[in-house]
Design an enzyme around this catalytic site. Sequence first.
Site: not given
Length: 320
Positions: A111, A247, A277
């Site tokens: 990520c 994020h 996500n």
Amino acid sequence: MPARIIGTGSALPEKVVANQDLEKLMETTDEWIRSRTGIEKRHIAVTETTTSMAVEAAKRAIDSAGISADEIDLIIVGTVSGDMCFPSTACQIQDAVLAKNATAFDINAACAGFLFGLTIADAYMKSGMAKTALVVGAETLSKMMDWNDRSTCVLFGDGAGAAVVRDDDAGIISIVQGSDGARGNALTCRNREVNNPFVKNSCELDYTSMDGQAVYKFAVKTVPAAITEALDKAGISPDQVKYFLLHQANIRIIEAVAKKMKQPIEKFPTNLQECGNISAGSVPILLDFVNQEGKLVKGDKIVLAGFGAGLTWGAAVLTW
């Protein structure tokens, strides 16, 4: 010279899957997902691939930057879900956009992949090895999920984001990044085991596994510390920052970071409500959303921050 973002682009799959759709597939509820994560829906690939979305996002970023592809001399893609082991997704983008003068490669920082890619591009430019770079974060996480695991599959979506960066008199002011491999088991996906004439193992691929509480505790402690360190290096106070683009993992994490930074939540734009996500794609997609909405003005100070499997993290302070 520092790397400055001069164009952004993103691409999402056509199919949208709402929480109510997941209620028909597994034992979960819209209320359970929204109350714990803030996610309401996500885009799931059907005909799209990691490469096709990355190419589309790259083309849009190049158009946004107003440059030709042959001006690009570096392509970096952050991904954990490439379509091929080789060639790299970056090399496939190079071919698709006709960036014939570029050096292209992929990185895996999960990520935080886009932030790590941005760091590499900045280093290339400061060393004189590149003048114009394309940095992409792209994922098809839906193919890595166990769709019987309601605690994990509901969190993730697919998509790609891209940014064109060019050496300039202003841009990235400071970057910090880090890794903690000792805690890597908190978020994993095992690759194919060794299988050859001398040893026989399963050829099946694993699914994503996550210790949600461990990742949450890591994020709410590490992300504010990384952002503070980056701001201190830049000589900028949190109050001078227009937006903190984090994020998009969980709204509770974002709220916790805002509280620790003593900043209003309005300075933390989100799109996890509709995207979920998207790992390495999360930060550049959000950046493109904010850019396309006309919320960024030249000279604005913004912070980008990513965190995830590895465990890895990164934060950048930059002038728009």
